[in-house]
Motif scaffolding. Structure first.
Motif, PDB file in Angstrom:
ATOM      1  N   SER A  89      -1.796 -32.075  -8.507  1.00 58.19           N
ATOM      2  CA  SER A  89      -2.589 -31.996  -9.969  1.00 58.19           C
ATOM      3  C   SER A  89      -4.138 -32.352  -9.873  1.00 58.19           C
ATOM      4  O   SER A  89      -4.662 -32.740 -10.805  1.00 58.19           O
ATOM      5  CB  SER A  89      -2.035 -33.048 -10.756  1.00 58.19           C
ATOM      6  OG  SER A  89      -0.502 -32.649 -11.003  1.00 58.19           O
ATOM      7  N   GLY A  90      -4.753 -32.219  -8.686  1.00 59.36           N
ATOM      8  CA  GLY A  90      -6.140 -32.389  -8.652  1.00 59.36           C
ATOM      9  C   GLY A  90      -6.832 -32.162  -7.380  1.00 59.36           C
ATOM     10  O   GLY A  90      -6.451 -33.027  -6.347  1.00 59.36           O
ATOM     11  N   THR A  91      -7.379 -31.245  -6.857  1.00 59.15           N
ATOM     12  CA  THR A  91      -8.089 -30.841  -5.755  1.00 59.15           C
ATOM     13  C   THR A  91      -9.310 -30.165  -5.967  1.00 59.15           C
ATOM     14  O   THR A  91      -9.721 -29.943  -6.815  1.00 59.15           O
ATOM     15  CB  THR A  91      -7.285 -30.064  -4.866  1.00 59.15           C
ATOM     16  OG1 THR A  91      -7.159 -28.639  -5.369  1.00 59.15           O
ATOM     17  CG2 THR A  91      -5.579 -30.416  -4.952  1.00 59.15           C
ATOM     18  N   VAL A 333       3.845 -39.441 -15.487  1.00 56.51           N
ATOM     19  CA  VAL A 333       2.987 -39.441 -14.344  1.00 56.51           C
ATOM     20  C   VAL A 333       3.059 -38.253 -13.263  1.00 56.51           C
ATOM     21  O   VAL A 333       4.443 -37.747 -12.996  1.00 56.51           O
ATOM     22  CB  VAL A 333       3.194 -40.745 -13.415  1.00 56.51           C
ATOM     23  CG1 VAL A 333       2.414 -40.910 -12.098  1.00 56.51           C
ATOM     24  CG2 VAL A 333       3.143 -41.796 -14.228  1.00 56.51           C
ATOM     25  N   ALA A 334       2.043 -37.574 -12.933  1.00 54.21           N
ATOM     26  CA  ALA A 334       1.833 -36.695 -11.965  1.00 54.21           C
ATOM     27  C   ALA A 334       1.010 -37.001 -11.026  1.00 54.21           C
ATOM     28  O   ALA A 334       0.213 -37.621 -10.920  1.00 54.21           O
ATOM     29  CB  ALA A 334       1.580 -35.166 -12.508  1.00 54.21           C
ATOM     30  N   LEU A 335       1.179 -36.471  -9.694  1.00 48.85           N
ATOM     31  CA  LEU A 335       0.159 -36.845  -8.482  1.00 48.85           C
ATOM     32  C   LEU A 335      -0.618 -36.022  -7.942  1.00 48.85           C
ATOM     33  O   LEU A 335      -0.567 -34.713  -8.373  1.00 48.85           O
ATOM     34  CB  LEU A 335       1.363 -37.454  -7.383  1.00 48.85           C
ATOM     35  CG  LEU A 335       2.294 -38.552  -7.384  1.00 48.85           C
ATOM     36  CD1 LEU A 335       2.967 -38.620  -6.155  1.00 48.85           C
ATOM     37  CD2 LEU A 335       1.871 -39.706  -7.989  1.00 48.85           C
ATOM     38  N   PRO A 371       4.153 -31.769 -13.475  1.00 48.10           N
ATOM     39  CA  PRO A 371       3.071 -31.508 -13.745  1.00 48.10           C
ATOM     40  C   PRO A 371       3.420 -30.217 -14.392  1.00 48.10           C
ATOM     41  O   PRO A 371       2.396 -29.597 -15.233  1.00 48.10           O
ATOM     42  CB  PRO A 371       2.283 -31.250 -12.277  1.00 48.10           C
ATOM     43  CG  PRO A 371       3.473 -31.468 -11.463  1.00 48.10           C
ATOM     44  CD  PRO A 371       4.264 -32.594 -12.147  1.00 48.10           C
ATOM     45  N   ALA A 372       4.105 -29.643 -14.043  1.00 55.32           N
ATOM     46  CA  ALA A 372       4.411 -28.109 -14.504  1.00 55.32           C
ATOM     47  C   ALA A 372       4.522 -28.245 -16.472  1.00 55.32           C
ATOM     48  O   ALA A 372       3.851 -27.525 -17.038  1.00 55.32           O
ATOM     49  CB  ALA A 372       5.855 -27.496 -14.322  1.00 55.32           C
ATOM     50  N   ARG A 373       5.071 -29.313 -16.621  1.00 52.51           N
ATOM     51  CA  ARG A 373       5.225 -29.726 -17.914  1.00 52.51           C
ATOM     52  C   ARG A 373       3.966 -30.051 -18.733  1.00 52.51           C
ATOM     53  O   ARG A 373       3.463 -29.603 -19.809  1.00 52.51           O
ATOM     54  CB  ARG A 373       6.114 -30.970 -18.433  1.00 52.51           C
ATOM     55  CG  ARG A 373       7.708 -30.562 -18.056  1.00 52.51           C
ATOM     56  CD  ARG A 373       8.746 -31.608 -18.162  1.00 52.51           C
ATOM     57  NE  ARG A 373      10.103 -31.383 -18.298  1.00 52.51           N
ATOM     58  CZ  ARG A 373      11.088 -32.055 -18.068  1.00 52.51           C
ATOM     59  NH1 ARG A 373      10.905 -33.362 -17.448  1.00 52.51           N
ATOM     60  NH2 ARG A 373      12.267 -31.591 -17.814  1.00 52.51           N
ATOM     61  N   ILE A 374       3.192 -30.823 -17.876  1.00 57.49           N
ATOM     62  CA  ILE A 374       2.006 -31.405 -18.522  1.00 57.49           C
ATOM     63  C   ILE A 374       1.033 -30.203 -18.489  1.00 57.49           C
ATOM     64  O   ILE A 374       0.303 -30.159 -19.651  1.00 57.49           O
ATOM     65  CB  ILE A 374       1.225 -32.294 -17.674  1.00 57.49           C
ATOM     66  CG1 ILE A 374       1.981 -33.715 -17.461  1.00 57.49           C
ATOM     67  CG2 ILE A 374      -0.178 -32.600 -17.867  1.00 57.49           C
ATOM     68  CD1 ILE A 374       1.409 -34.798 -16.334  1.00 57.49           C
TER      69      ILE A 374
END
Length: 438
Positions: A89-91, A333-335, A371-374
Motif C-alpha cells: 500500500s505504499g511504494t 490497517v493495511a501495510l 487494502p483491496a477494500r480500502i
C-alpha cells in the motif's frame, strides 16, 4: 518529467539481464491447480483443494471441484499453499531504477505544489525491480510520488504489463498530501523546537490558503456559462488537478507520522468534512493515538514495519508492534513497505507485524483483502473467490518465512515466469564458466 531519461537509461543498464527475463513471455492458459491448500483469506482454508483458472478469472475452487471440459492443463501443487497476490500500500516501485543516479529517479518534481503530476505516467514497466518483487508474491502495489506538500497522484498497478496503462488497476488514483510535520527530519536536523513549530504553522497556513483558493477555483468552474470566457480565471494546472479533491470526487492519501500531527490532520479533515475521503499513510506513531483514529473511522496504510523507533525513549519493537496496536484498537490497517527496490520484502514486514501482536490472520489480511477494500477493488483482488481476478501464487510454505519459495505465479490470469535479476545471477554464478582455473 524525467520519464524518457528513466526509460532509456534504465533499459541500457538492465539490457544484459532484463532482456532475458522479458523474453520468456507470460501466457494465459486455462489451468486447474490440484492437490493444493487454498488460503482464501475471505472464507478460511480449503485443504486438498482444486482451483480452476479460465482466462483472467478464478472459475472454480473447493475440495470437490469438477474440472470443466476444455481445461486440459493441470498443475499438481503437491500440498503447497495457494494465496491471493499480496498488495503493497505504499511504494516507489517503477519510479526509481538506481537510487544513487538522479537520472533514474522519477518520483519527485520541483516545487511544493505539483498535484497535477501523475505517478502512473512515470512508471517504467521494464524496471528490473518489478520481476524481483513479484517472484516474492507481491503482485499489486501503490506507487506514489513524494516531495513538497502536494507531490502528485499515486496509482494502483499490477506488476505485469508493457505499458503503465496496462498495469493500472481500475483507474485507482489517490492525491498525495504531505501534512505539515512538527517532527524532526532526521538526526542531522538542528532546528530548535520553536523553529520547527513556526515552520509547521507556516506550512499549515499555506495548506489552508491553497484549499480555499482551490475551492473557489472549483466553484467558478462549476458555475460558469459557456459564454463566460472573458470572466474565467487563468488556467492553473495545480488548481485544476485539485478540483476533484476539494469537490470530494478523488480520495486523498494523507501522509503523516507524528502522534500530534495525526491528531491535527484528523481535526483538519473533520473541519472540511472530508474524513470519509482520506486514508492516512505512514502513521509510524499511530499506536499513540489509535483510539482517536478508530473513532474517526479513517483507514490506515502503515509502514514500514521493519524500522527503528521514532523516539530514542521507545522500546526497540515499537515499529514492529504499531500495526498490531492499531488493529487491536479497531483501526482498519493495511501495510506498506515504503520501498522502491526492496518492495519484495513486504511479506517480511507482515511477518514482523504478525509476530509482534497483529497475528498471522490479520497480518495476511493487511496485505491482501484489507487494502483491496480500502482501494475499492475487493471485487477483483485480495482473496481467492470464484469470479475474482486470477492474481495469486503457489508457495511451498509460509510466505512470511524467508525460506519459502514461490512455485507458480499468476497475475490477471497470466502464468508469469519466475525469473528475475536475482535468479539469473544465481544461475550464472552457480555454474559459472569459465571458472577459477588459470
Amino acid at each position: 518529467m524525467l520519464r524518457l531519461c528513466t526509460l532509456v537509461l534504465g533499459a541500457l543498464l538492465c539490457l544484459p539481464t532484463l532482456g532475458h527475463a522479458q523474453n520468456v513471455p507470460a501466457q494465459r492458459t486455462d489451468i486447474a491447480i490440484t492437490n493444493a491448500r487454498l488460503v482464501t483469506v475471505s472464507d478460511g482454508i480449503v485443504e486438498n483443494g482444486t482451483l480452476v483458472i479460465r482466462a483472467d478469472t478464478i472459475a472454480a475452487l473447493g475440495a470437490d471441484v469438477d474440472i470443466p471440459s476444455g481445461v486440459n492443463a493441470r498443475y499438481d501443487a503437491e500440498g503447497h499453499a495457494v494465496y491471493p497476490g499480496f498488495i503493497d500500500s505504499g511504494t516507489r516501485l517503477g519510479l526509481v531504477e538506481v537510487s544513487s543516479l538522479s537520472e533514474t529517479q522519477d518520483y519527485s518534481e520541483i516545487g511544493s505544489l505539483t498535484p497535477h503530476m501523475d505517478a502512473l505516467t512515470a512508471v517504467n514497466p521494464n524496471s528490473i525491480s518489478i520481476p524481483v518483487t513479484r517472484v516474492d508474491g507481491v503482485t499489486t502495489v501503490i506507487t506514489e510520488p513524494s516531495g513538497g506538500q502536494w507531490p502528485g497522484q499515486a496509482a494502483l498497478i499490477d506488476l505485469l504489463g508493457y505499458t503503465p496503462e496496462q498495469m493500472h488497476v481500475d483507474g485507482v488514483r489517490y492525491m498525495v498530501l504531505n501534512f505539515p510535520s512538527t517532527g524532526r527530519r532526521g538526526t542531522s536536523d538542528t532546528r530548535s523546537e520553536d523553529e520547527i513549530e513556526e515552520e509547521a504553522q507556516e506550512a499549515l497556513d499555506e495548506l489552508n490558503t491553497l484549499w480555499e483558493d482551490a475551492t473557489l477555483y472549483a466553484d467558478i468552474q462549476a458555475n460558469r456559462n459557456d459564454d463566460d470566457t472573458g470572466h474565467l480565471p487563468e488556467y492553473a494546472p495545480a488548481y485544476d488537478a485539485l478540483v476533484p479533491v476539494v469537490t470530494g470526487e478523488q480520495p486523498i492519501m494523507l501522509k503523516v507520522d507524528k502522534a500530534a500531527d495525526i491528531l491535527d490532520a484528523l481535526e483538519w479533515a473533520e473541519e472540511r468534512e472530508i474524513l470519509d475521503q482520506i486514508v492516512l499513510s505512514g502513521v509510524s506513531e499511530g499506536w499513540r493515538v489509535a483510539d482517536a483514529i478508530a473513532d474517526a473511522e479513517v483507514p490506515v496504510l502503515t509502514g514500514p514495519v521493519i524500522a527503528l523507533p521514532t523516539r530514542a525513549s521507545d522500546r526497540y519493537d515499537t515499529a514492529y508492534a504499531n500495526a498490531g496496536r492499531l488493529h487491536d484498537a479497531g483501526v482498519t490497517v493495511a501495510l506498506r513497505s515504503g520501498e522502491s527496490s526492496n518492495v519484495r520484502n513486504l511479506p517480511f514486514h507482515a511477518g514482523f507485524a504478525a509476530a509482534y501482536g497483529m497475528g498471522t490472520e490479520a497480518a495476511l489480511e493487511a496485505i491482501t483483502l484489507t487494502p483491496a477494500r480500502i482501494f475499492g477493488v475487493d471485487d477483483r483482488l485480495g482473496s481467492l473467490e470464484v469470479g475474482k481476478q486470477a492474481t495469486l501464487f503457489v508457495a511451498d510454505g509460509d510466505p512470511f518465512e524467508p525460506a519459502t519459495q514461490i512455485t507458480r505465479l499468476f497475475i490477471n490470469g497470466y502464468n508469469v515466469p519466475l525469473e528475475s535479476r536475482h535468479t539469473e545471477l544465481y544461475e550464472e554464478f552457480l555454474n559459472r564458466s569459465p571458472g577459477l582455473e588459470k
